[in-house]
Design a protein around this motif. Structure first.
Motif, PDB file in Angstrom:
ATOM      1  N   LYS B   4       0.559  -1.097  -0.003  1.00  0.00           N
ATOM      2  CA  LYS B   4      -0.357  -0.384   0.327  1.00  0.00           C
ATOM      3  C   LYS B   4       1.355   1.299   0.213  1.00  0.00           C
ATOM      4  CE  LYS B   4      -2.572  -1.238   3.656  1.00  0.00           C
ATOM      5  NZ  LYS B   4      -3.773  -1.086   4.235  1.00  0.00           N
ATOM      6  N   PRO B   5       0.589   2.186  -1.130  1.00  0.00           N
ATOM      7  CA  PRO B   5       1.140   4.087  -0.530  1.00  0.00           C
ATOM      8  C   PRO B   5       1.511   4.142   0.403  1.00  0.00           C
ATOM      9  CG  PRO B   5      -0.660   4.121  -2.345  1.00  0.00           C
ATOM     10  CD  PRO B   5      -0.784   2.321  -1.216  1.00  0.00           C
ATOM     11  N   PRO B   7       1.063   6.593   2.991  1.00  0.00           N
ATOM     12  CA  PRO B   7      -0.088   7.388   3.236  1.00  0.00           C
ATOM     13  C   PRO B   7       1.086   8.984   3.930  1.00  0.00           C
ATOM     14  CG  PRO B   7      -0.537   6.625   5.335  1.00  0.00           C
ATOM     15  CD  PRO B   7       0.611   6.054   4.209  1.00  0.00           C
ATOM     16  N   THR B   8       2.391   9.019   4.417  1.00  0.00           N
ATOM     17  CA  THR B   8       2.365  10.281   4.427  1.00  0.00           C
ATOM     18  C   THR B   8       3.117  10.779   3.411  1.00  0.00           C
ATOM     19  OG1 THR B   8       5.052   9.702   4.939  1.00  0.00           O
ATOM     20  CG2 THR B   8       3.179   9.890   6.704  1.00  0.00           C
ATOM     21  N   GLU B   9       3.623   9.749   2.047  1.00  0.00           N
ATOM     22  CA  GLU B   9       4.182  10.252   1.217  1.00  0.00           C
ATOM     23  C   GLU B   9       3.620  12.037  -0.075  1.00  0.00           C
ATOM     24  OE1 GLU B   9       7.773   9.652  -1.540  1.00  0.00           O
ATOM     25  OE2 GLU B   9       7.030   8.615   0.157  1.00  0.00           O
ATOM     26  N   LEU B  10       4.762  12.795   0.261  1.00  0.00           N
ATOM     27  CA  LEU B  10       3.545  13.489  -0.397  1.00  0.00           C
ATOM     28  C   LEU B  10       3.758  13.868  -2.244  1.00  0.00           C
ATOM     29  CD1 LEU B  10       6.255  16.856   0.162  1.00  0.00           C
ATOM     30  CD2 LEU B  10       4.058  16.252   1.892  1.00  0.00           C
ATOM     31  N   GLU B  13       2.564  16.728  -7.263  1.00  0.00           N
ATOM     32  CA  GLU B  13       2.354  18.572  -7.539  1.00  0.00           C
ATOM     33  C   GLU B  13       3.394  19.221  -6.346  1.00  0.00           C
ATOM     34  OE1 GLU B  13      -1.629  19.960  -6.983  1.00  0.00           O
ATOM     35  OE2 GLU B  13      -1.149  21.669  -7.883  1.00  0.00           O
ATOM     36  N   GLN B  14       2.773  18.630  -4.720  1.00  0.00           N
ATOM     37  CA  GLN B  14       3.635  18.961  -3.655  1.00  0.00           C
ATOM     38  C   GLN B  14       5.102  18.855  -3.879  1.00  0.00           C
ATOM     39  OE1 GLN B  14       1.393  15.835  -0.683  1.00  0.00           O
ATOM     40  NE2 GLN B  14       0.310  17.978  -0.335  1.00  0.00           N
ATOM     41  N   SER B  17       6.510  21.740  -5.968  1.00  0.00           N
ATOM     42  CA  SER B  17       6.045  23.660  -5.426  1.00  0.00           C
ATOM     43  C   SER B  17       6.610  23.519  -4.683  1.00  0.00           C
ATOM     44  CB  SER B  17       3.879  23.429  -5.094  1.00  0.00           C
ATOM     45  OG  SER B  17       3.940  22.625  -4.303  1.00  0.00           O
ATOM     46  N   SER B  20       9.855  24.179  -5.576  1.00  0.00           N
ATOM     47  CA  SER B  20      10.035  26.394  -6.406  1.00  0.00           C
ATOM     48  C   SER B  20      10.336  26.789  -5.695  1.00  0.00           C
ATOM     49  CB  SER B  20       8.866  26.334  -7.198  1.00  0.00           C
ATOM     50  OG  SER B  20       7.967  27.240  -7.184  1.00  0.00           O
ATOM     51  N   ARG B  21       9.366  26.727  -4.246  1.00  0.00           N
ATOM     52  CA  ARG B  21       9.103  27.771  -2.876  1.00  0.00           C
ATOM     53  C   ARG B  21      11.077  27.780  -2.382  1.00  0.00           C
ATOM     54  NH1 ARG B  21       4.721  25.057  -1.614  1.00  0.00           N
ATOM     55  NH2 ARG B  21       5.648  23.816   0.391  1.00  0.00           N
ATOM     56  N   ALA B  24      13.048  29.685  -4.190  1.00  0.00           N
ATOM     57  CA  ALA B  24      13.053  31.123  -4.404  1.00  0.00           C
ATOM     58  C   ALA B  24      13.599  31.820  -2.784  1.00  0.00           C
ATOM     59  CB  ALA B  24      11.421  31.242  -4.456  1.00  0.00           C
TER      60      ALA B  24
END
Lengths: 317, 52
Positions: B4-5, B7-10, B13-14, B17, B20-21, B24
């Motif tokens: 099972k994957p 659940p705490t894995e981002l 997209e997360q 982003s 990216s942050r 910056a």
């Protein structure tokens, strides 16, 4: 923002998808959008003119620092404005695409972002350039966020008249960064932007009256009607002619500026006349839109000539 | 073995982003370091002189 640690406390039976950590998906671009970059560009430009028009030397690195701080301070104001106005932004077509209504950034994140940037901008400007300029920047941010955004915007049709003072202060800050003082000349630059702001925003408000009405923002066309707004645009545009030419009339700017200000002011009045006389249908919308666009060109043009004259004065003098 | 994957894995997209942050923030910190370095050079000992 719930973090990974919260997952361990999820009750039994909650679907696994719901357990995925709700980490922000905001990118750097979303945070840049919070800064209102287009507004910021006009702020930086007018501050640059105030800085260049001021007598006396300033090292280019310090001038750059001052402009950077003013830009960041303006951006912080924009972020705090979006934090407070998220509810009405979501209701208006023009602003519904902003990061908070789109749920890209949480309101609390925008608040923290804005306060942090504002604090950094003021402190760095004070430490590295001038405490008077820093105090003016702090006043500008507080005025825009507290007086305009939190108080005036939702309570009076004169919101942008009084609130326009915040947008008019950047050239004074630029001037103070160089001289450490405030004299009549930067106050004339302040006055130009102050008188320019109402016809500029009311032209936009005429186009977006339904938007503002839906959001409950008492802009002049919503409260007093389109006819009263058109009359006010005419009055302010007429007033803008002598005010725009005042740096020349007081001997602070050259003949080129004076002629530019008079011609550009007359054109502004012509656009205002079109807004006043075209009151129905598409022609009315077009006239208001053209007035709005021209008003931006007007301010940019006047300050560009002042900038060129200032640079020429520094090179020759 | 549990397939099972986590659940705490981002999500991707997360992760994108967040990256990216992070970039910056690193760039802003870098600009601040360079800015303070050059201002110190420009002002010299006067960098400590800050009359109110």
């Amino acid at each position: 923002m719930s973090m990974i640690g919260d997952i361990a406390r999820l009750p039994a039976g909650v679907p696994e998808t719901a357990a995925r950590p709700q980490v922000s998906v905001a990118t750097a671009e979303d945070y840049v959008a919070l800064l209102k970059p287009r507004v910021m560009s006009l702020v930086v430009f007018t501050a640059l003119v105030g800085l260049m028009a001021a007598p006396g030397p300033i090292h280019p690195v310090l001038a750059f620092t001052a402009l950077l701080c003013i830009a960041v301070g303006a951006g912080a104001s924009g972020a705090l404005n979006m934090w407070y106005d998220a509810d009405i932004d979501a209701l208006m077509t023009r602003t519904a695409g902003r990061p908070i209504p789109r749920r890209r950034i949480a309101p609390g994140e925008a608040l923290g972002f804005g306060i942090t940037l504002a604090g950094f901008a003021v402190v760095v400007l004070g430490l590295l350039v001038s405490w008077l300029a820093a105090a003016l920047l702090a006043f500008t941010i507080l005025f825009y966020v507290v007086v305009y955004t939190m108080w005036l915007k939702r309570s009076t049709p004169q919101n942008i008249v009084i609130g326009g003072a915040a947008g008019a202060l950047p050239p004074v800050i630029g001037w103070a960064a160089v001289t450490g003082s405030i004299t009549l000349e930067p106050l004339l630059l302040f006055l130009i932007i102050f008188v320019w702001t109402p016809p500029h925003f009311w032209a936009l408000a005429l186009i977006r009256t339904e938007d503002y009405a839906r959001a409950g923002v008492p802009m002049l066309p919503v409260v007093a009607g389109a006819a009263a707004t058109r009359r006010q645009i005419m009055i302010y545009s007429l007033l803008l002619i002598p005010v725009g030419a005042s740096p020349w009339l007081f001997g602070y700017a050259g003949l080129v500026y004076g002629l530019t200000a008079l011609v550009a002011g007359a054109l502004m009045l012509a656009f205002a006349w079109r807004v006043w006389t075209r009151t129905e249908g598409k022609a009315a919308t077009t006239a208001a839109r053209q007035m709005f666009i021209y008003s931006i060109l007007y301010l940019f043009g006047l300050f560009a000539v002042l900038l060129v004259e200032s640079i020429a004065g520094r090179v020759v003098g | 073995m549990d397939n099972k994957p986590d659940p705490t894995e981002l999500t991707e997209e997360q992760k994108r982003s967040r990256r990216s942050r992070s970039i910056a923030i690193a760039m802003v910190l870098g600009v601040l370091v360079v800015l303070f370095y050059f201002v110190t050079l420009v002002k010299g000992p006067a960098v400590l002189n800050r009359p109110l």
